[in-house]
Design an enzyme around this catalytic site. Structure first.
Site, short mmCIF file in Angstrom:
data_model
loop_
_atom_site.label_atom_id
_atom_site.label_comp_id
_atom_site.label_asym_id
_atom_site.label_seq_id
_atom_site.Cartn_x
_atom_site.Cartn_y
_atom_site.Cartn_z
N HIS A 200 12.71 16.36 7.29
CA HIS A 200 13.91 15.96 7.32
C HIS A 200 13.81 15.28 8.54
CE1 HIS A 200 14.03 15.72 3.28
NE2 HIS A 200 13.91 17.27 3.07
N ARG A 307 3.80 -0.50 0.76
CA ARG A 307 3.57 0.11 0.31
C ARG A 307 4.82 0.98 -0.68
NH1 ARG A 307 1.69 2.34 5.75
NH2 ARG A 307 -0.83 2.57 5.21
N GLU A 444 -11.12 0.86 -0.86
CA GLU A 444 -10.66 2.08 -0.22
C GLU A 444 -11.81 2.72 -0.37
OE1 GLU A 444 -6.58 3.02 0.46
OE2 GLU A 444 -6.65 1.92 -1.67
N ASN A 467 -8.70 3.76 6.14
CA ASN A 467 -7.63 4.77 6.28
C ASN A 467 -8.70 6.43 5.05
OD1 ASN A 467 -6.13 4.08 7.97
ND2 ASN A 467 -4.34 4.10 6.77
N ASP A 468 -8.71 5.00 4.34
CA ASP A 468 -9.39 6.43 3.23
C ASP A 468 -10.56 5.90 2.55
OD1 ASP A 468 -7.17 7.88 1.04
OD2 ASP A 468 -6.47 5.82 0.47
N ARG A 478 -8.55 12.48 4.99
CA ARG A 478 -7.53 12.23 6.42
C ARG A 478 -6.56 13.34 6.55
NH1 ARG A 478 -4.96 7.13 3.11
NH2 ARG A 478 -3.37 7.63 4.80
N CYS A 515 -6.18 -3.15 6.50
CA CYS A 515 -4.65 -3.07 6.39
C CYS A 515 -4.55 -0.98 6.92
CB CYS A 515 -3.26 -2.85 5.19
SG CYS A 515 -4.35 -2.71 3.49
C1 PEP Z 1 -6.09 3.30 3.48
O1 PEP Z 1 -5.81 3.32 2.78
O2 PEP Z 1 -6.02 2.56 4.47
C2 PEP Z 1 -4.20 2.35 3.52
C3 PEP Z 1 -3.88 1.07 4.13
O3 PEP Z 1 -3.47 3.02 2.23
P1 PEP Z 1 -2.70 4.27 2.24
O4 PEP Z 1 -2.93 4.92 3.98
O5 PEP Z 1 -1.75 4.24 2.38
O6 PEP Z 1 -3.64 4.84 1.41
MG MG Z 2 -5.85 3.70 1.13
#
Ligand code: PEP
Ligand code: MG
Length: 589
Positions: A200, A307, A444, A467-468, A478, A515
């Site tokens: 928080h 998101r 992803e 990211n994934d 990650r 993204c």
């Molecule tokens: C990703 O995985 O790159 C992505 C944009 O989704 P998130 O980070 O919400 O998993």
């Molecule tokens: Mg993702």
């Protein structure tokens, strides 16, 4: 006035950077401490009165929390206020209340003692759960329990309301109700002993737009009121009683950062076009409706990733169709005719849902578990409610839908069938929506990347979630600090996969975006553009730097960069190549 800095030695503590910026100011130490609870036997003739006293304390606590909730809603925002629903639920918890009364009936001891014992058991149980988000819920129970005890004992509220003007808050932790009582203009920065990026304290600091560093362990024991402290929210450093040379160095860094940011913001009004005239759409990633202004301030070409799971995360119940439709509509209207890509629910993994553990049973491997589209295709009632809400919002702007964690053609087809069912339901109701609503998929998961040619024939666009994708491709969790150095976006496997996906998308004549965080890294954005990515979507404050580099290069140069990178053997080599390319172009006069 700062004291003579030679009086005390400088202490440098490394924590976790949680909110950007640099601040220097006097320390205000805030320690959350437990209420002292007296223990005694209640006169049997007064047992009914004792239970009435408990009921009254619960009632007063409920009124206090409801008041705080309204204040936070007004001053910070509706999303931040949701946490107080979780607090109100603690007070509704019949198990907690019932167990307290049973404890009282069996021991005859005062109700404070019984409530303290039972709530401590709950706090312990939650704090031992092997899940960061649920562990933090122990903090919610503790916060509410302390408030009930204060009310039972007739004590004044323990809060940050005593914060003197312009201080750096150094706290062991900050609870949601503490945060509600902070005078927002008085805090220069926030530093907490405990906490993670989801705590928080971080939410509060970000909403106050002040630097924050969390996880500094025992700083509250070392710092005293009246000490001076420098907080570096970029690198997660906290420097107690900084020396003059440190202050001088940071003064320069702060000036440089400010100057750089000002120049980038100045250039951010210009179109994102390469020197040879190729436009690259720079879109924004958002998590909440109230980020609309932030997106506008950074001149994004639309929303590349909404998101939506953040509407659900702190909520004890699933938001219904109307509530969701209203949130999506607000964003769609704000940016029309620019595109708004709404991603369907991606709960699970690092985003478990707080209020509904029964929907998300504990898993050993949540990133490979019951998350996102897997959850939605099983809970079709929840999924269809969201699909209808997105469709309804599509009447108000340029809305597009996107599915997360698609692993292959079948899942995408099943999502498509459900979308068609929802369209039919809305038509039957006479509710308007965009009949041509575009539907895309995130790429992803490696299996989706490997079957990009098949998926491209089944949807209108791709958005690559690096990211994934990187974590699955390289088998690097990650969120695991121990192996963070192995999480390499420039690994040749990542580049080859990206190239394959882009080529398949273009062969099928659909656009492809990135993204994940990689898109907002100005060092790596030219590589993505060189690989053929059509648009980049990122956290709004990253847009100015990416725009600057886009405007400083030609698309030909970016293509040559990608070609050279694809011919290299290691992530480090490719990273160095990208850095050189970037440094040569980022010359800010
Ligand atoms: C990703 O995985 O790159 C992505 C944009 O989704 P998130 O980070 O919400 O998993
Ligand atoms: Mg993702």
């Amino acid at each position: 006035m700062p004291p003579d800095s030679r009086a005390k030695p400088e202490v440098v503590v490394q924590g976790i950077p949680a909110s950007q910026g640099i601040a220097y100011g006097e320390v205000f130490v805030y320690i959350q401490s437990d209420v002292e609870v007296p223990s005694y036997v209640v006169d049997p003739a007064k047992r009914i009165d004792e239970i009435a006293r408990f009921d009254q304390a619960i009632l007063v606590t409920r009124q206090q929390i409801t008041k705080i909730k309204h204040e936070v809603e007004k001053n910070i925002g509706p999303e931040e206020a949701l946490i107080f629903d979780a607090h109100l639920m603690v007070l509704e918890d019949q198990a907690l209340i019932g167990e307290t009364i049973r404890e009282f009936e069996s021991t005859g001891r005062n109700i404070e003692t019984c409530f303290n014992k039972v709530s401590a058991r709950y706090i312990k149980a939650f704090s031992e759960i092997d899940d960061e988000y649920l562990r933090e819920r122990a903090g919610d129970i503790r916060d509410v329990a302390q408030r009930v005890l204060q009310n039972l004992l007739g004590q004044a509220e323990n809060s940050l309301a005593r914060l003197a003007d312009k201080r750096v808050i150094v706290a062991n932790d900050i609870s949601p109700s503490d945060s509600a009582s902070v005078d927002r203009s008085a805090a220069l920065a926030v530093v907490t002993d405990s906490g993670s990026k989801t705590s928080h304290a971080v939410i509060v600091a970000r909403s106050m737009k002040v630097p924050a560093v969390v996880g500094v362990r025992d700083l509250t024991r070392r710092a005293q009121n009246g000490d001076w402290v420098l907080v570096d929210g970029y690198d997660g450093l906290v420097i107690l009683n900084p020396s003059e040379s440190t202050l001088f160095r940071y003064g320069k860094i702060r000036e440089q950062r400010k100057g750089l940011e000002a120049r980038l913001m100045e250039a951010n009004r210009l179109p994102a076009v390469t020197r040879d005239g190729v436009e690259v759409a720079l879109l924004a990633n958002i998590e909440k409706v109230d980020e609309v202004q932030l997106v506008r301030d950074h001149n994004a070409a639309g929303i590349g990733l909404f998101r939506t799971e953040y509407l659900y995360l702190n909520s004890a119940r699933m938001p219904g169709e109307a509530e969701q439709a209203s949130a999506y509509r607000t964003v769609a209207e704000a940016f029309a005719p620019a595109p708004v890509i709404i991603r369907t629910l991606d709960l699970g993994g690092d985003k478990p849902m707080a209020g509904n553990p029964h929907l998300f049973p504990k898993e050993n491997n949540p990133f490979m578990g019951f998350r996102a589209i897997r959850f939605c295709l099983e809970h079709t009632d929840i999924f269809k409610e969201q699909l209808r809400a997105i469709l309804i919002a599509s009447a108000a702007g340029n809305v597009r839908i996107m599915y997360p964690m698609i692993s292959g053609a079948e899942e995408l087809a099943r999502a498509g069938v459900l979308l068609e069912e929802c369209k039919a339901e809305l038509r039957a109701r006479g509710t308007p929506f965009d009949e041509k609503l575009a539907a895309g998929t995130m790429i992803e998961i490696p299996s989706a990347a490997a079957t990009a040619d098949i998926l491209a024939r089944q949807c209108d666009f791709f958005s690559i979630g690096t990211n994934d994708l990187i974590q699955y491709l390289l088998a690097i969790d990650r969120v695991n600090d121990r192996i963070a150095h192995l999480y390499e976006p420039t690994h040749p496997a990542v580049l080859r996969t990206l190239k394959g996906v882009v080529d398949e998308a273009h062969a099928a004549k659909i656009p492809v975006s990135v993204c994940g965080e990689m898109a907002g890294d100005p060092v790596l954005a030219p590589l993505l553009i060189g690989l053929g990515v059509d648009s980049l979507s990122m956290t709004p404050p990253l847009i100015p730097a990416v725009r600057y580099v886009v405007r400083a290069m030609t698309s030909k140069e970016a293509k040559a960069l990608a070609k050279a990178a694809l011919g290299m053997n290691s992530a480090k080599e490719i990273q160095a190549l990208c850095l050189k390319f970037y440094n040569e172009r980022m010359k800010l006069e």
